[in-house]
Design a protein around this motif. Structure first.
Motif, short mmCIF file in Angstrom:
data_model
loop_
_atom_site.label_atom_id
_atom_site.label_comp_id
_atom_site.label_asym_id
_atom_site.label_seq_id
_atom_site.Cartn_x
_atom_site.Cartn_y
_atom_site.Cartn_z
N ALA A 134 24.91 -11.94 3.05
CA ALA A 134 25.61 -11.41 4.21
C ALA A 134 24.80 -10.37 4.98
CB ALA A 134 26.95 -10.81 3.79
N GLN A 135 23.93 -9.64 4.26
CA GLN A 135 23.19 -8.56 4.91
C GLN A 135 21.69 -8.83 5.04
OE1 GLN A 135 24.84 -6.08 6.33
NE2 GLN A 135 26.77 -6.97 5.58
N GLY A 136 21.23 -9.95 4.48
CA GLY A 136 19.85 -10.37 4.69
C GLY A 136 18.80 -9.62 3.89
N MET A 175 35.54 -0.02 6.30
CA MET A 175 34.45 0.33 7.21
C MET A 175 33.19 -0.47 6.89
SD MET A 175 35.77 2.40 9.31
CE MET A 175 34.26 2.90 10.17
N ALA A 176 32.96 -0.76 5.61
CA ALA A 176 31.80 -1.57 5.24
C ALA A 176 31.92 -2.98 5.80
CB ALA A 176 31.66 -1.61 3.71
N ALA A 177 33.14 -3.52 5.78
CA ALA A 177 33.36 -4.89 6.26
C ALA A 177 33.06 -5.04 7.74
CB ALA A 177 34.79 -5.33 5.96
N VAL A 178 33.29 -3.97 8.51
CA VAL A 178 33.10 -4.05 9.96
C VAL A 178 31.83 -3.32 10.41
CG1 VAL A 178 35.58 -4.26 10.34
CG2 VAL A 178 34.54 -1.99 10.39
N ALA A 179 31.00 -2.88 9.47
CA ALA A 179 29.78 -2.13 9.82
C ALA A 179 28.85 -2.98 10.68
CB ALA A 179 29.06 -1.68 8.55
N ALA A 180 28.14 -2.30 11.58
CA ALA A 180 27.31 -3.00 12.56
C ALA A 180 25.89 -3.29 12.07
CB ALA A 180 27.24 -2.18 13.85
N SER A 181 25.47 -2.65 10.98
CA SER A 181 24.10 -2.85 10.50
C SER A 181 24.08 -2.84 8.98
CB SER A 181 23.20 -1.73 11.03
OG SER A 181 23.56 -0.48 10.45
N PRO A 182 23.04 -3.46 8.38
CA PRO A 182 22.94 -3.45 6.91
C PRO A 182 22.90 -2.05 6.31
CG PRO A 182 21.48 -5.11 7.83
CD PRO A 182 22.01 -4.32 8.99
N SER A 183 22.22 -1.11 6.98
CA SER A 183 22.14 0.25 6.43
C SER A 183 23.50 0.93 6.45
CB SER A 183 21.13 1.08 7.23
OG SER A 183 21.49 1.15 8.60
N MET A 184 24.29 0.74 7.53
CA MET A 184 25.63 1.31 7.57
C MET A 184 26.53 0.64 6.54
SD MET A 184 25.75 3.79 9.67
CE MET A 184 27.53 3.99 9.86
N ASN A 185 26.34 -0.65 6.35
CA ASN A 185 27.12 -1.37 5.36
C ASN A 185 26.89 -0.78 3.96
OD1 ASN A 185 26.82 -3.81 3.21
ND2 ASN A 185 28.58 -4.17 4.54
N VAL A 186 25.63 -0.55 3.61
CA VAL A 186 25.31 0.01 2.29
C VAL A 186 25.86 1.43 2.16
CG1 VAL A 186 23.42 0.76 0.78
CG2 VAL A 186 23.30 -1.44 1.93
N GLY A 204 34.42 -16.51 4.62
CA GLY A 204 33.29 -15.62 4.86
C GLY A 204 33.39 -14.33 4.06
N TRP A 205 32.24 -13.64 3.96
CA TRP A 205 32.17 -12.43 3.17
C TRP A 205 33.02 -11.30 3.75
CZ3 TRP A 205 30.87 -12.03 -1.62
CH2 TRP A 205 29.90 -12.87 -2.18
N GLN A 206 33.13 -11.22 5.08
CA GLN A 206 33.91 -10.14 5.67
C GLN A 206 35.36 -10.21 5.24
OE1 GLN A 206 34.89 -9.95 9.98
NE2 GLN A 206 33.92 -7.92 9.96
N ALA A 207 35.93 -11.41 5.23
CA ALA A 207 37.32 -11.57 4.80
C ALA A 207 37.49 -11.17 3.34
CB ALA A 207 37.77 -13.02 5.01
N ALA A 208 36.52 -11.53 2.50
CA ALA A 208 36.60 -11.20 1.08
C ALA A 208 36.60 -9.68 0.88
CB ALA A 208 35.42 -11.82 0.32
N ILE A 209 35.78 -8.96 1.65
CA ILE A 209 35.72 -7.51 1.53
C ILE A 209 37.01 -6.86 2.05
CG2 ILE A 209 34.47 -5.44 2.23
CD1 ILE A 209 32.97 -7.27 0.26
N LEU A 210 37.57 -7.39 3.13
CA LEU A 210 38.81 -6.82 3.69
C LEU A 210 39.98 -6.98 2.73
CD1 LEU A 210 38.51 -7.94 7.43
CD2 LEU A 210 38.40 -5.59 6.55
N VAL A 211 40.11 -8.13 2.10
CA VAL A 211 41.19 -8.34 1.12
C VAL A 211 41.06 -7.33 -0.01
CG1 VAL A 211 42.07 -9.93 -0.64
CG2 VAL A 211 41.57 -10.77 1.66
#
Length: 420
Positions: free
Chosen positions: A257-259, A318-329, A388-395
């Motif tokens: 998901a984050q490459g 917030m991780a699920a909707v983060a705009a970049s891999p660094s913000m996600n982490v 998708g991964w975003q839905a899994a994180i939101l649940v």
């Protein structure tokens, strides 16, 4: 007489044992991409292999706590560490889905008793004002495992192949089992390294059962009818559900998901676990200080327990909707780190409400936690595959709400009422 401090040496040994237990678990998730490629497994296949471990692990929680109370922490912990280390090494011999599943389930059976048994050991070996701090050693050992696990496992895999990882850690576990057998005693007064002053300090304010009294079995009728008993189990189901989503899927999520590359994933995946370790230690220390200062256990444990889940769920969103891999982490790190408040409060509260039956109560709590471990890998894999991964994180994020509600009913300042 100046008291010895051997109990803290044992706390370090507990740290090392739980560290090894989680290193052995996280190794499979880090090796998942390589194993999937070699054997042609899908994400759902790997989810079921993770679940096979948790089925065995969950089944041994309650029996493990009861065995620690009946046979003593020394023998139950030694058998547990030896058992799981053997099956860790045997993972290297797996050649298909069936053999992987059988070995992982038996590995889970071996790890099952360790946390209830260690919790029982802490109850007996530490002063009542030290129990949350001692619990931090047990929990932080577990959480340091995934900090170093990804990087160490990747290094060993690149140098010697994925099978070497399981053999090396299996042998290391056997060494720790031997150390526990020689150093641990069920009663601190039986240890040649504990003097009378330290034993008196440990037992200050504690009701010590007569060693000659008949062994007691936990009063399950009273427990099952207790709201506290159910509340501490259900909140831990949610807490562990969130944590096991990280444990089972964080490496693959970061790559897909984050490459992230394999090498960069090994570093990034360690940050959330490092935060969890730091917050767990901090919570144990502060919790013991608050209680020593006169704050009720109900306020201290409940505040930390509920706050941890609230922060974890919000940060995961917030991780699920983060705009970049660094913000996600960054948000993933805050989310898992916040669970340190809840983990420490949970294990301390299991001693508070369980008393001399804390092995059984913590086994019950960890049983429900690992039902979350059974559910999390497969449910997350299914949601990620179909939505998708975003839905899994939101649940996962929104599940935290139920855990916050349960904490209101735990009431750690009152032991569960035992009716004779």
């Amino acid at each position: 007489m100046k008291k010895t401090n051997f109990r803290w040496f044992m706390a370090v040994l507990i740290f090392l044992i739980t560290f090894m237990s989680y290193m052995d678990r996280v190794n499979l998730s880090v090796a998942t991409p390589t194993i999937m490629q070699e054997f042609g497994f899908t994400k759902v296949d790997m989810g079921f292999l993770q679940t096979a471990f948790f089925v065995g692990y969950a089944l041994m929680q309650i029996p493990g706590g009861m065995m620690a109370e009946y046979f003593g922490q020394r023998i139950s912990s030694t058998v547990a560490v030896t058992w799981w280390s053997v099956f860790t090494a045997l993972t290297a011999c797996a050649s298909n889905f069936t053999s992987f599943a059988i070995i992982r389930a038996l590995f889970g059976l071996g790890e099952g008793p360790i946390f209830p048994a260690m919790n029982n050991f802490i109850y007996r070996w530490f002063n009542r004002a030290e129990k949350a701090t001692a619990s931090s050693f047990m929990l932080s050992g577990a959480f340091v495992g995934p900090v170093f696990g990804p990087a160490v496992t990747v290094g060993l895999m690149l140098a010697f192949g994925w099978r070497s990882v399981f053999v090396i850690f299996g042998v290391a576990g056997l060494v720790l089992a031997l150390a526990w057998w020689f150093l641990a005693k069920n009663d601190p007064r039986q240890s040649p390294f504990v003097n009378e002053a330290e034993a008196d300090h440990i037992e200050n304010g504690m009701v010590i059962a007569d060693a000659k009294a008949p062994k007691e079995i936990a009063p399950w009728g009273c427990f099952i009818s207790s709201t506290q008993f159910w509340a501490i189990g259900l909140q831990y189901f949610i807490t562990d559900y969130i944590m096991y989503v990280f444990l089972a899927w964080l490496p693959l999520y970061l790559m897909e998901a984050q490459g992230f590359s394999l090498a960069k994933m090994g570093i990034a995946a360690s940050f959330p676990w490092a935060a969890l370790c730091v917050v767990t230690f901090f919570t144990g220390y502060v919790s013991d200080k608050l209680i020593a200062a006169g704050v009720s256990k109900h306020k201290a444990r409940t505040f930390f327990g509920a706050t941890g889940l609230m922060l974890s769920g919000a940060a995961l969103y917030m991780a699920a909707v983060a705009a970049s891999p660094s913000m996600n982490v960054m948000w993933l790190t805050i989310s898992l780190g916040s669970l340190g408040f809840t983990f420490n409060a949970s294990w301390a509260a299991s001693m508070d409400i369980g008393g001399k039956f804390c092995g059984t109560v913590s086994g019950w709590m960890n049983f429900w936690g690992n039902i979350g471990g059974v559910v999390a890998p497969v449910v997350t894999a299914w949601i990620a595959t179909h939505y998708g991964w975003q839905a899994a994180i939101l649940v996962t994020a929104f599940s935290a709400v139920l855990g916050v509600v349960c904490w209101v009913a735990v009431k750690p300042d009152k032991e569960i009422v035992i009716k004779r």
